[in-house]
Design a protein around this motif. Structure first.
Motif, PDB file in Angstrom:
ATOM      1  N   ARG A 283      -4.603   7.457   1.388  1.00  0.00           N
ATOM      2  CA  ARG A 283      -3.289   6.819   1.416  1.00  0.00           C
ATOM      3  C   ARG A 283      -3.059   6.087   2.736  1.00  0.00           C
ATOM      4  O   ARG A 283      -2.517   4.974   2.756  1.00  0.00           O
ATOM      5  CB  ARG A 283      -2.199   7.883   1.197  1.00  0.00           C
ATOM      6  CG  ARG A 283      -2.162   8.442  -0.215  1.00  0.00           C
ATOM      7  CD  ARG A 283      -1.175   9.581  -0.344  1.00  0.00           C
ATOM      8  NE  ARG A 283      -1.085  10.043  -1.719  1.00  0.00           N
ATOM      9  CZ  ARG A 283      -0.479  11.162  -2.083  1.00  0.00           C
ATOM     10  NH1 ARG A 283       0.067  11.947  -1.163  1.00  0.00           N
ATOM     11  NH2 ARG A 283      -0.429  11.514  -3.359  1.00  0.00           N
ATOM     12  N   VAL A 284      -3.459   6.707   3.823  1.00  0.00           N
ATOM     13  CA  VAL A 284      -3.284   6.076   5.131  1.00  0.00           C
ATOM     14  C   VAL A 284      -4.127   4.813   5.227  1.00  0.00           C
ATOM     15  O   VAL A 284      -3.672   3.786   5.757  1.00  0.00           O
ATOM     16  CB  VAL A 284      -3.636   7.066   6.266  1.00  0.00           C
ATOM     17  CG1 VAL A 284      -3.737   6.347   7.606  1.00  0.00           C
ATOM     18  CG2 VAL A 284      -2.581   8.165   6.349  1.00  0.00           C
ATOM     19  N   GLU A 285      -5.377   4.859   4.713  1.00  0.00           N
ATOM     20  CA  GLU A 285      -6.231   3.669   4.730  1.00  0.00           C
ATOM     21  C   GLU A 285      -5.608   2.552   3.908  1.00  0.00           C
ATOM     22  O   GLU A 285      -5.638   1.380   4.307  1.00  0.00           O
ATOM     23  CB  GLU A 285      -7.622   4.012   4.197  1.00  0.00           C
ATOM     24  CG  GLU A 285      -8.466   4.837   5.147  1.00  0.00           C
ATOM     25  CD  GLU A 285      -8.689   4.132   6.481  1.00  0.00           C
ATOM     26  OE1 GLU A 285      -8.962   2.904   6.465  1.00  0.00           O
ATOM     27  OE2 GLU A 285      -8.582   4.798   7.527  1.00  0.00           O
ATOM     28  N   LYS A 286      -5.034   2.907   2.749  1.00  0.00           N
ATOM     29  CA  LYS A 286      -4.354   1.920   1.921  1.00  0.00           C
ATOM     30  C   LYS A 286      -3.176   1.307   2.672  1.00  0.00           C
ATOM     31  O   LYS A 286      -2.969   0.077   2.674  1.00  0.00           O
ATOM     32  CB  LYS A 286      -3.858   2.599   0.638  1.00  0.00           C
ATOM     33  CG  LYS A 286      -2.974   1.742  -0.263  1.00  0.00           C
ATOM     34  CD  LYS A 286      -3.753   0.658  -0.950  1.00  0.00           C
ATOM     35  CE  LYS A 286      -2.879  -0.075  -1.963  1.00  0.00           C
ATOM     36  NZ  LYS A 286      -3.613  -1.165  -2.661  1.00  0.00           N
ATOM     37  N   ALA A 287      -2.397   2.154   3.351  1.00  0.00           N
ATOM     38  CA  ALA A 287      -1.240   1.677   4.113  1.00  0.00           C
ATOM     39  C   ALA A 287      -1.675   0.786   5.269  1.00  0.00           C
ATOM     40  O   ALA A 287      -1.023  -0.227   5.577  1.00  0.00           O
ATOM     41  CB  ALA A 287      -0.428   2.871   4.627  1.00  0.00           C
TER      42      ALA A 287
END
Length: 338
Positions: A283-287
């Protein structure tokens, strides 16, 4: 409330006992006459049970299969000593008031401390099976514990210094603030544990895990772990299940077509992470990609959080900062200056 039923019943019982501390003042306001109902030993003894009952409520909040009867013998020790002090004081007319107050303080501090550690253990366990912990991490109970410790110590010192004087407006206002905080959080709480049998059993198994990794028999062979890692990586990249804010260990295990315990083992052994860390890393990589992309300038930080699979801005900011050492706003600003 249709959620956390047993925990809420015990918590309601706690609040009922807590309210008895103000019987004297309520009676004075209503009738204009002084009454010393709290000096009667049955009332004083029942009030002494409040800290153990708080611990029982916290245990039901944090352990799905908890049964207070298994620990009943532990809960009766300090109340029995307190009852003995009350009877001794009445029979031989000795001044044991200070000993009683010290025992009350000790009783409160012991059970609030035990409750605090139980909540911390719960917060660690839930990261093993859910990707979003904010609504079920019991932080609000931690805040109540801190407030209760301050109140218990303050009231105890007040009673020792100002013997049998009624609490002042400031002390009562502080207590009222805690009660209102409890009401607010009690009304907005959600179900902590899965309602289905498989989910509850999984949580129970996770809570019961006390053995170290070294002492456990490997659940899967190393080559099988490598194979399942490749399959899991493909699913995370192609199907992006991490975009579902309510993704949990059971749902992802069904997608990989293995058991929840096997998936947990693969994540722990193959990535050296728990389930929460594993999912939120994606999720952090996507963000990060969305924050760096100028095409997303029309989206707010909250909008990007939701698009990346986070359930709230608070959990997004906390997780993002922990994994990148930057807040989302700082990261976005850093990207625009490159």
């Amino acid at each position: 409330m249709k959620v956390n039923v047993k925990a809420n019943r015990w918590f309601g019982f706690l609040l009922l006992l807590w309210s008895t501390y103000w019987f004297d003042e309520i009676y004075l306001i209503i009738s204009g006459n002084n009454v010393t109902i709290s000096s009667y030993w049955p009332v004083a003894w029942v009030q002494f049970l409040a800290p153990p009952i708080f611990f029982i409520a916290v245990s039901y909040f944090s352990v799905p299969a908890y049964d207070w009867r298994k620990d009943a013998y532990r809960f009766i020790v300090l109340p029995a000593v307190y009852l003995l002090l009350i009877f001794t004081d009445a029979l031989i007319s000795s001044d044991l008031y200070y000993f009683q107050m010290l025992l009350i303080l000790m009783n409160a501090l012991i059970y609030t401390s035990l409750s605090f550690f139980r909540i911390r253990k719960h917060q660690k366990n839930i990261q093993k099976y859910t990707s979003s912990t904010q609504a079920i991490n019991l932080n609000w109970l931690e805040y109540i514990i801190m407030a209760m410790i301050v109140l218990v110590v303050s009231v105890g010192i007040f009673n020792l210094v100002f013997f049998e004087l009624p609490l002042n407006v400031f002390m009562n206002a502080a207590v009222l603030g805690v009660v209102l905080f409890i009401c607010y959080n009690a009304l907005k709480q959600t179900e902590i544990f899965p309602k289905d049998t498989a989910g509850v059993q999984l949580v129970m198994d996770i809570s019961a895990e006390e053995q170290t990794k070294e002492s456990k028999r490997p659940l899967l062979a190393d080559d099988k772990v490598v194979e399942l890692k490749q399959k899991l990586d493909g699913i995370m990249e192609d199907k992006a299940p991490y975009l579902e804010s309510d993704l949990n260990l059971i749902k992802l295990a069904q997608m990989v077509d293995i058991t929840s315990h096997q998936l947990s083992y693969v994540i722990n052994k193959g990535y050296d992470e728990n389930f929460f860390q594993f999912v939120n890393r994606y999720r952090v990589e996507k963000a990060k990609h969305m924050l760096a992309d100028n095409d997303n300038n029309n989206l707010s930080i909250l909008g990007i959080a939701f698009e990346a699979g986070f359930s709230s801005k608070t959990s997004f900011n906390t997780t993002f900062k922990k994994m990148t050492e930057l807040t989302p706003s700082e990261y976005k600003k850093k990207c625009t200056t490159l």
